[in-house]
Design a protein around this motif. Structure first.
Motif, PDB file in Angstrom:
ATOM      1  N   ILE A 131       0.667   7.848   2.059  1.00 20.80           N
ATOM      2  CA  ILE A 131       0.330   9.206   1.643  1.00 20.80           C
ATOM      3  C   ILE A 131       0.771  10.147   2.752  1.00 20.80           C
ATOM      4  O   ILE A 131       0.540   9.872   3.933  1.00 20.80           O
ATOM      5  CB  ILE A 131      -1.185   9.342   1.402  1.00 20.80           C
ATOM      6  CG1 ILE A 131      -1.612   8.311   0.356  1.00 20.80           C
ATOM      7  CG2 ILE A 131      -1.539  10.749   0.965  1.00 20.80           C
ATOM      8  CD1 ILE A 131      -3.074   8.052   0.336  1.00 20.80           C
ATOM      9  N   ALA A 132       1.359  11.237   2.382  1.00 21.59           N
ATOM     10  CA  ALA A 132       1.777  12.212   3.391  1.00 21.59           C
ATOM     11  C   ALA A 132       0.541  12.829   4.023  1.00 21.59           C
ATOM     12  O   ALA A 132      -0.412  13.163   3.328  1.00 21.59           O
ATOM     13  CB  ALA A 132       2.626  13.290   2.742  1.00 21.59           C
ATOM     14  N   PRO A 133       0.563  12.960   5.327  1.00 25.51           N
ATOM     15  CA  PRO A 133      -0.610  13.567   5.987  1.00 25.51           C
ATOM     16  C   PRO A 133      -0.886  14.961   5.446  1.00 25.51           C
ATOM     17  O   PRO A 133       0.035  15.689   5.083  1.00 25.51           O
ATOM     18  CB  PRO A 133      -0.201  13.634   7.459  1.00 25.51           C
ATOM     19  CG  PRO A 133       0.887  12.636   7.598  1.00 25.51           C
ATOM     20  CD  PRO A 133       1.575  12.550   6.274  1.00 25.51           C
ATOM     21  N   TYR A 134      -2.157  15.302   5.407  1.00 21.62           N
ATOM     22  CA  TYR A 134      -2.572  16.580   4.814  1.00 21.62           C
ATOM     23  C   TYR A 134      -2.191  17.754   5.704  1.00 21.62           C
ATOM     24  O   TYR A 134      -2.387  17.730   6.909  1.00 21.62           O
ATOM     25  CB  TYR A 134      -4.094  16.573   4.614  1.00 21.62           C
ATOM     26  CG  TYR A 134      -4.591  17.827   3.949  1.00 21.62           C
ATOM     27  CD1 TYR A 134      -4.431  18.016   2.583  1.00 21.62           C
ATOM     28  CD2 TYR A 134      -5.208  18.826   4.691  1.00 21.62           C
ATOM     29  CE1 TYR A 134      -4.870  19.162   1.975  1.00 21.62           C
ATOM     30  CE2 TYR A 134      -5.656  19.975   4.094  1.00 21.62           C
ATOM     31  CZ  TYR A 134      -5.484  20.139   2.728  1.00 21.62           C
ATOM     32  OH  TYR A 134      -5.927  21.277   2.123  1.00 21.62           O
ATOM     33  N   ARG A 135      -1.627  18.742   5.062  1.00 18.92           N
ATOM     34  CA  ARG A 135      -1.347  19.993   5.780  1.00 18.92           C
ATOM     35  C   ARG A 135      -2.082  21.099   5.048  1.00 18.92           C
ATOM     36  O   ARG A 135      -1.842  21.343   3.873  1.00 18.92           O
ATOM     37  CB  ARG A 135       0.145  20.307   5.779  1.00 18.92           C
ATOM     38  CG  ARG A 135       0.968  19.340   6.575  1.00 18.92           C
ATOM     39  CD  ARG A 135       1.709  20.050   7.712  1.00 18.92           C
ATOM     40  NE  ARG A 135       2.355  19.075   8.589  1.00 18.92           N
ATOM     41  CZ  ARG A 135       1.771  18.569   9.673  1.00 18.92           C
ATOM     42  NH1 ARG A 135       0.567  18.946  10.024  1.00 18.92           N
ATOM     43  NH2 ARG A 135       2.419  17.694  10.399  1.00 18.92           N
ATOM     44  N   ALA A 187      -9.020  11.558   1.210  1.00 17.66           N
ATOM     45  CA  ALA A 187      -8.019  10.656   1.770  1.00 17.66           C
ATOM     46  C   ALA A 187      -6.760  10.701   0.920  1.00 17.66           C
ATOM     47  O   ALA A 187      -5.644  10.689   1.454  1.00 17.66           O
ATOM     48  CB  ALA A 187      -8.588   9.247   1.845  1.00 17.66           C
ATOM     49  N   GLY A 226      -4.278  13.030   1.780  1.00 19.09           N
ATOM     50  CA  GLY A 226      -3.569  12.796   3.031  1.00 19.09           C
ATOM     51  C   GLY A 226      -4.403  13.086   4.259  1.00 19.09           C
ATOM     52  O   GLY A 226      -3.903  13.103   5.383  1.00 19.09           O
ATOM     53  N   ARG A 227      -5.687  13.340   4.049  1.00 17.62           N
ATOM     54  CA  ARG A 227      -6.521  13.635   5.207  1.00 17.62           C
ATOM     55  C   ARG A 227      -6.992  12.342   5.856  1.00 17.62           C
ATOM     56  O   ARG A 227      -7.125  11.313   5.196  1.00 17.62           O
ATOM     57  CB  ARG A 227      -7.749  14.440   4.783  1.00 17.62           C
ATOM     58  CG  ARG A 227      -7.406  15.782   4.176  1.00 17.62           C
ATOM     59  CD  ARG A 227      -8.692  16.548   3.880  1.00 17.62           C
ATOM     60  NE  ARG A 227      -8.569  17.296   2.644  1.00 17.62           N
ATOM     61  CZ  ARG A 227      -8.622  18.633   2.567  1.00 17.62           C
ATOM     62  NH1 ARG A 227      -8.803  19.353   3.650  1.00 17.62           N
ATOM     63  NH2 ARG A 227      -8.503  19.236   1.413  1.00 17.62           N
ATOM     64  N   MET A 286       0.846  -1.201   0.000  1.00 13.94           N
ATOM     65  CA  MET A 286       0.000   0.000   0.000  1.00 13.94           C
ATOM     66  C   MET A 286       0.878   1.248   0.000  1.00 13.94           C
ATOM     67  O   MET A 286       1.889   1.321   0.678  1.00 13.94           O
ATOM     68  CB  MET A 286      -0.881   0.007   1.253  1.00 13.94           C
ATOM     69  CG  MET A 286      -2.035   0.949   1.141  1.00 13.94           C
ATOM     70  SD  MET A 286      -2.987   0.937   2.675  1.00 13.94           S
ATOM     71  CE  MET A 286      -2.140   2.154   3.594  1.00 13.94           C
ATOM     72  N   PRO A 316      -4.264   8.952   8.987  1.00 20.00           N
ATOM     73  CA  PRO A 316      -4.349   9.886   7.873  1.00 20.00           C
ATOM     74  C   PRO A 316      -4.170   9.171   6.542  1.00 20.00           C
ATOM     75  O   PRO A 316      -3.588   8.098   6.478  1.00 20.00           O
ATOM     76  CB  PRO A 316      -3.187  10.852   8.121  1.00 20.00           C
ATOM     77  CG  PRO A 316      -2.285  10.168   9.067  1.00 20.00           C
ATOM     78  CD  PRO A 316      -3.082   9.160   9.811  1.00 20.00           C
ATOM     79  N   GLY A 317      -4.695   9.771   5.499  1.00 18.48           N
ATOM     80  CA  GLY A 317      -4.537   9.215   4.161  1.00 18.48           C
ATOM     81  C   GLY A 317      -5.455   8.051   3.872  1.00 18.48           C
ATOM     82  O   GLY A 317      -5.301   7.377   2.870  1.00 18.48           O
ATOM     83  N   LYS A 318      -6.374   7.783   4.746  1.00 19.24           N
ATOM     84  CA  LYS A 318      -7.285   6.657   4.537  1.00 19.24           C
ATOM     85  C   LYS A 318      -8.713   7.084   4.852  1.00 19.24           C
ATOM     86  O   LYS A 318      -8.927   7.977   5.661  1.00 19.24           O
ATOM     87  CB  LYS A 318      -6.928   5.499   5.479  1.00 19.24           C
ATOM     88  CG  LYS A 318      -5.683   4.756   5.102  1.00 19.24           C
ATOM     89  CD  LYS A 318      -5.466   3.646   6.097  1.00 19.24           C
ATOM     90  CE  LYS A 318      -4.147   2.937   5.794  1.00 19.24           C
ATOM     91  NZ  LYS A 318      -3.845   1.960   6.838  1.00 19.24           N
TER      92      LYS A 318
END
Lengths: 531, 310
Positions: free
Chosen positions: A4-8, B177, B180-181, A1, B29-31
């Motif tokens: 993804i980098a966490p959202y900022r 997601a 990255g949220r 999988m 995060p991201g999911k």
């Protein structure tokens, strides 16, 4: 999988302080059109009903309306006064003193129809009214409304020292008679006048010392007698008699008259001071001198005019007369205030609100500030219009509006706006506590309307009970409408809507206390309860 | 630090009803994390606790590492949709978003952005009271997006959406997601989440039953069980049990075999001369896996029919 980098989020400007919350609550308020319309409707109600009121003011009226009102003098502090009495006087051109002995004070009044008691040949009934006065006075000038200080015996209130229409200090108690005479003395030294009384002419008691700033060198000193309108008590006789006031006269007998510091050998001259219509309405006004003995009969009063028309023979009103519909506007605003929060509970929107603002106390404070400010800002011009236009309308109808200082006008206008604002805040707090619209709206209506209605003496039938309504319930704040003071030394109908049990700001403080307690409880519950 | 929701050991009672009984999970995060469970499993209560609306009797819920009440401008940390009907009907959708924006010191432009994003368009100027449930859901999603938060939490967002809306919502959640949220979406219908969620937090009776990826859950539920149809039930059971399989009767002529692959079952039965009509590997749907898992957690259900393994 893939990872993804966490959202900022891009850096955002903005804060979530108190003013942001207040802004949000204001946006909430203004975007529900019904609330805004209802708030404006409340204002239209206050001014519309208030200014349409025809029967403002009170008084006997009848033959003496505008003509009497036009000539109303005002005292040194600007209040409307009665300055009407029979005066036996001479000039006093330096410091000095005036001493007399009063041996008798008797009186009569003109009875209303149906009276069958004892009466004089001229049809007067024997009755010394409680505030009939005879005594000595030092006066700035003969101009109506001029400064004075006086020592007097009264019908039922013993010896008094009175000055400048509103000042009143008790001296020796008891009624005057030949067996129990009263000695009175006034001394003048510059601007200072000291009053003394004595039961025997040897032992003197200082009653008080008063300052009459700017007293000219030559003043008037002499003896007077006067007797106010006989006010035959409060409800219900007042209401039933259609006026309840009758002209009266009082006769004082003076001897041992001694004026020191006056022109030697000056003659005493008698004169009726004040409105001649007053004198014409009562027979026997005047004086006669026999040896050292003066018998003086007068009518009128030296006193402030009070609201309700109980001591004038013309119609008087106050600047607050056209504020009668404030209660209706207040009820509408209270309903809006309660619903400002209960509608949030009804739809679960309170959760959205508390999600946006988890600091619950601050949110409630912001809500209170917004609803309070809305009501205050709308209330201010509304109250100003009712006071200013209302007074003009009353005057155009020949009603004499009791003059008040600009500060008192500000008190009434700002006070009514504050009354509306605090009432709405209280309602909002009650809404927070009760959460359900129907329950909260019913509660706030009962809270204001019931004591207001019961505060009307004709509903409860007990002035004392009614008075308590305006003392301990939220409607105590209506005291802020009182523009003229009540005077213990003037008989009158001291009740709403002109007079209240509490002082104006004290009354408003009672409502503020209710609002503060309700807000504190609301904050506690809001913090404690699950939303 | 990563923006997440961390729930640890939540307990809460409403009177005699236990709503939360040790609820614990972390949203990544991201999911898209599906928060599933039957009605009454404590999903909504958990969400209210996360948002600081309800106070737990015990346990903690952190958003971005902090209790919700400590967040500054909370809408820029987490966007939530609890109840699409939670609005003043007389207020327009745009004004609803406007007061929310003002509470965080946000601009009007942001309001117009989320209106576009949620596909509300010109309808935003109409009174929200006249909205369909689907439109309200879109408005709720717009409100959640106002603060451009790294975490989103949506309670039953598919309710009332038309098929087109559901497709839109799925794609939208996936795209969030992908940015990255962390996205937590509750549902009581697993089928709604089948193509949306990456991860699942399955709840029942106020606690987490499973905290797993969707793929793992399906695999676990399918197990390596083999469905066997035969007239000679007891004979087959003996043969397969001797070979180390676990056999359960599911019907008069159907057996469920565990511990043995399908090929081995066929070989064993053929060698022993046991006739059989069908041998098939069992493949559970997400729905079945979920049903299997929450069977004990469902509060009210029909009396179960169970047969013990001999």
């Amino acid at each position: 999988m893939t990872t993804i980098a966490p959202y900022r989020a891009p850096q955002q400007a903005g804060q979530d302080g108190f003013w942001q919350l207040a802004h949000a609550e204001w946006t909430k308020f203004r975007t529900v059109r019904g609330w805004l319309i209802a708030a404006i409707f409340a204002m239209v109600l206050i001014d519309g009903l208030g200014l349409a009121l025809v029967d403002a003011g009170g008084g006997v009226g009848g033959g003496c309306r505008a003509s009497c009102a036009a000539a109303v003098p005002t005292g040194p502090s600007g209040e409307a006064v009665l300055d009407s009495f029979y005066y036996v006087r001479q000039p006093l051109s330096a410091d000095g003193s005036l001493t007399v002995r009063v041996t008798s004070l008797t009186g009569e009044y003109q009875p209303q129809g149906g009276y069958v008691g004892p009466h004089t040949p001229s049809g007067l009934a024997s009755k010394l009214v409680p505030w009939a006065k005879a005594g000595i006075v030092i006066q700035q000038s003969s101009k109506p409304g001029s400064a004075y200080a006086a020592m007097m015996v009264t019908g039922q209130h013993g010896v008094r020292m009175q000055y400048d229409y509103t000042g009143d200090i008790a001296g020796l108690p008891g009624q005057v008679s030949a067996a129990s005479p009263r000695w009175l003395r006034l001394t003048r030294s510059g601007d200072t006048i000291i009053g003394y009384d004595s039961a025997d002419g040897r032992h003197w008691i200082k009653v008080s010392s008063v300052q009459l700033p700017g007293l000219p060198k030559t003043v008037l000193a002499g003896m007077f007698a006067t007797s106010p309108l006989y006010f035959q008590g409060n409800f219900p006789s007042y209401a039933q008699s259609g006026g309840g006031t009758s002209p009266s006269r009082a006769t004082g007998v003076f001897d041992n008259v001694s004026l020191l510091g006056g022109r030697p050998g000056g003659a005493w001259t008698g004169e009726f001071v004040g409105s001649s219509e007053r004198m014409d309405s009562m027979p026997g006004i005047g004086f006669h001198q026999a040896g050292g003995r003066f018998t003086i009969t007068g009518t009128g009063d030296i006193a402030p005019i009070v609201g309700g028309g109980t001591n004038t023979n013309f119609v008087t009103g106050t600047i607050a007369d056209h504020l009668v519909a404030v209660i209706f506007g207040l009820l509408v605003l209270a309903v809006i205030g309660a619903m400002f929060i209960t509608t949030e509970y009804r739809r679960g929107m309170i959760r959205v609100t508390l999600t946006a603002s988890p600091r619950r106390g601050r949110m409630l404070a912001a809500k209170a500030v917004v609803i309070g400010l809305v009501c205050f800002v709308l209330g201010l011009p509304t109250a100003a219009l009712a006071v200013i236009a209302g007074s003009a309308i009353s005057r155009s109808r020949g009603i004499y509006i009791l003059p008040v200082s600009w500060l008192t006008q500000v008190q009434v206008i700002v006070g009514v706006a504050a009354l509306l604002a605090v009432a709405a805040v209280l309602a909002m707090a009650v809404g927070t506590i009760l959460r359900r619209s129907v329950v909260a709206v019913a509660t706030v209506i009962v809270m204001f309307l019931v004591p207001y209605v019961l505060g009307d003496t004709s509903v409860l039938g007990s002035p004392a009970l009614s008075e308590w309504m305006f003392r301990v319930t939220p409607v105590a704040a209506f005291a802020i409408q009182q523009s003229v003071p009540a005077y213990a030394q003037v008989a009158g109908q001291y009740g709403p809507p002109e007079y209240f049990a509490l002082a104006p700001w004290a009354g408003l403080a009672v409502l503020c206390a209710y609002a503060a307690v309700a807000l504190a409880l609301a904050t506690y519950l809001l913090r404690r309860r699950d939303a | 630090m990563e923006a997440t929701i961390e729930v640890a050991g939540l307990h809460k009672r409403f009177g005699s009803t236990v709503a939360l009984d040790g609820m614990s999970f972390v949203v990544q995060p991201g999911k898209v994390t599906g928060f599933v469970g039957p009605n009454g499993a404590g999903k909504s209560t958990t969400m209210r606790v996360i948002l600081g609306l309800d106070t737990p009797d015990q346990g903690t819920a952190l958003v971005d590492g902090q209790p919700y009440a400590k967040l500054r401008r909370p809408l820029s940390h987490i966007g939530a949709l609890l109840d699409a009907g939670a609005l003043q009907p007389g207020r327009s959708a745009r004004n609803h978003l406007l007061w929310l924006a003002h509470s965080q010191g946000m601009t009007v432009q942001r309001v117009d952005e989320v209106i576009e994003q949620a596909g509300l368009g010109t309808a935003a100027r109409r009174k929200a009271g006249g909205y369909s449930l689907g439109m309200r859901q879109r408005l709720g999603i717009a409100a959640a997006m106002l603060g451009d938060p790294p975490i989103l939490m949506l309670d039953e967002p598919f309710n009332g959406l038309d098929p087109e809306g559901i497709v839109w919502a799925r794609a939208f959640l996936r795209s969030l997601a992908a940015q990255g949220r962390a996205v937590l979406v509750s549902s009581h219908l697993m089928s709604e989440l089948q193509d949306t969620a990456d991860h699942l937090v399955v709840t029942g009776r106020g606690r987490v039953i499973a905290d797993t990826s969707v793929a793992e859950l399906i695999a676990a539920a399918s197990g390596d069980r083999v469905t066997l149809r035969t007239r000679e039930r007891s004979q087959a059971m003996t043969v397969l049990a001797q070979a180390g399989g676990t056999v359960a009767t599911t019907d008069r002529d159907t057996l469920s075999v565990g511990g043995l692959p399908a090929e081995r079952v066929v070989t064993l039965l053929t060698e022993a001369g046991v006739p059989f009509a069908e041998v098939s590997a069992h493949r559970a749907s997400l729905e079945e896996a979920y049903m299997e898992m929450t069977r004990d957690a469902v509060e009210f259900r029909a009396q179960p029919v169970q047969e013990a393994t001999p």
